[in-house]
Design a protein around this motif. Structure first.
Motif, PDB file in Angstrom:
ATOM      1  N   ARG A   1       0.809  -1.218   0.000  1.00  0.00           N
ATOM      2  CA  ARG A   1       0.000   0.000   0.000  1.00  0.00           C
ATOM      3  C   ARG A   1       0.842   1.267   0.000  1.00  0.00           C
ATOM      4  O   ARG A   1       0.454   2.277  -0.584  1.00  0.00           O
ATOM      5  N   LEU A   2       1.994   1.241   0.659  1.00  0.00           N
ATOM      6  CA  LEU A   2       2.816   2.438   0.832  1.00  0.00           C
ATOM      7  C   LEU A   2       4.100   2.355   0.020  1.00  0.00           C
ATOM      8  O   LEU A   2       4.565   1.265  -0.308  1.00  0.00           O
TER       9      LEU A   2
ATOM     10  N   THR B   1       7.402   8.145   7.935  1.00  0.00           N
ATOM     11  CA  THR B   1       6.640   8.786   6.865  1.00  0.00           C
ATOM     12  C   THR B   1       6.596   7.839   5.677  1.00  0.00           C
ATOM     13  O   THR B   1       7.473   6.994   5.509  1.00  0.00           O
ATOM     14  N   ALA B   2       5.549   7.987   4.866  1.00  0.00           N
ATOM     15  CA  ALA B   2       5.413   7.174   3.655  1.00  0.00           C
ATOM     16  C   ALA B   2       4.394   7.820   2.742  1.00  0.00           C
ATOM     17  O   ALA B   2       3.550   8.605   3.180  1.00  0.00           O
ATOM     18  N   GLY B   3       4.490   7.470   1.479  1.00  0.00           N
ATOM     19  CA  GLY B   3       3.510   7.923   0.503  1.00  0.00           C
ATOM     20  C   GLY B   3       2.640   6.752   0.098  1.00  0.00           C
ATOM     21  O   GLY B   3       3.068   5.605   0.154  1.00  0.00           O
TER      22      GLY B   3
ATOM     23  N   TYR C   1       2.988  11.553   7.509  1.00  0.00           N
ATOM     24  CA  TYR C   1       3.406  10.851   8.720  1.00  0.00           C
ATOM     25  C   TYR C   1       2.491   9.649   8.953  1.00  0.00           C
ATOM     26  O   TYR C   1       1.274   9.774   8.940  1.00  0.00           O
ATOM     27  N   VAL C   2       3.108   8.498   9.151  1.00  0.00           N
ATOM     28  CA  VAL C   2       2.377   7.280   9.474  1.00  0.00           C
ATOM     29  C   VAL C   2       2.418   7.069  10.990  1.00  0.00           C
ATOM     30  O   VAL C   2       1.436   6.667  11.594  1.00  0.00           O
ATOM     31  N   LEU C   3       3.571   7.328  11.592  1.00  0.00           N
ATOM     32  CA  LEU C   3       3.732   7.283  13.048  1.00  0.00           C
ATOM     33  C   LEU C   3       4.421   8.571  13.484  1.00  0.00           C
ATOM     34  O   LEU C   3       5.415   8.968  12.900  1.00  0.00           O
TER      35      LEU C   3
END
Length: 153
Positions: free
Chosen positions: A79-80, A109-111, A119-121
Motif C-alpha cells: 500500500r505504501l 513517513t510514507a507515501g 506521517y504514518v507514526l
C-alpha cells in the motif's frame, strides 16, 4: 629457544582475552545494530529482512504475533511507498537474564500509491515513543519479543 616460546605463550594468554573483550561487540552494540537493520529493512520494504529480527515467539498487548506482523507488513508494503523510518534517543537496558529493553523516539513517513509522503507514526513535532522488549536467543542473537507504543488518535 624455550624461553622465546614461553614468552609468546604468556603474551598470547594475556593479550588474546583482552583483544577479544575489546573487539567483541557488546550486547548493547548488537541491539543497536538490530534496530538499525530493522529500520533499513523497513525502508527497503524487505519483508524477509524485517522478519529476521522478530522472534517467532513475539506477542504484545495488541494481540500481534509473528505471523500477524508479517501479514500486516506485506499489506503495508504493498500500500505504501517511499517509507522513511527515523529514530532518535535510543536507550538500551540489558539485563542479566538475557533480556533487554530498547526505547526510542520514532517518526515514520510514507507515501501511498498516488499520495505525497505523510506521517504514518508520529508527526513533525511529536514522535511516537516505541518500547521494544528483546530476548537473546540460544545462538546469542537478539530478537524483538514484543513492542508497545501509545495508541494513535
Amino acid at each position: 629457544m624455550k624461553s622465546w616460546k614461553q614468552g609468546v605463550s604468556i603474551f598470547l594468554l594475556i593479550v588474546a582475552p583482552v583483544a577479544v573483550y575489546l573487539l567483541w561487540p557488546s550486547d548493547e552494540a548488537r541491539i543497536r545494530k538490530l534496530v538499525k537493520l530493522e529500520a533499513q529493512a523497513i525502508e527497503a520494504e524487505d519483508i524477509q529482512a524485517v522478519m529476521k529480527g522478530i522472534s517467532y515467539n513475539y506477542s504484545d498487548d495488541k494481540g500481534l504475533s509473528y505471523l500477524l506482523i508479517k501479514r500486516i507488513m506485506e499489506r503495508e508494503f504493498a500500500r505504501l511507498n517511499n517509507i522513511k523510518f527515523s529514530y532518535s534517543d535510543l536507550h538500551i537496558v540489558v539485563r542479566d537474564d538475557d533480556t533487554a529493553t530498547a526505547v526510542m523516539d520514532l517518526h515514520v513517513t510514507a507515501g501511498g500509491t498516488e499520495a505525497a509522503p505523510r506521517y504514518v507514526l508520529g508527526d513533525s513535532e511529536t514522535p511516537v515513543v516505541l518500547n521494544l522488549a528483546l530476548k537473546k536467543e540460544g545462538t546469542g542473537k537478539w530478537t524483538i519479543r514484543s513492542s508497545s507504543w501509545p495508541p494513535a488518535f
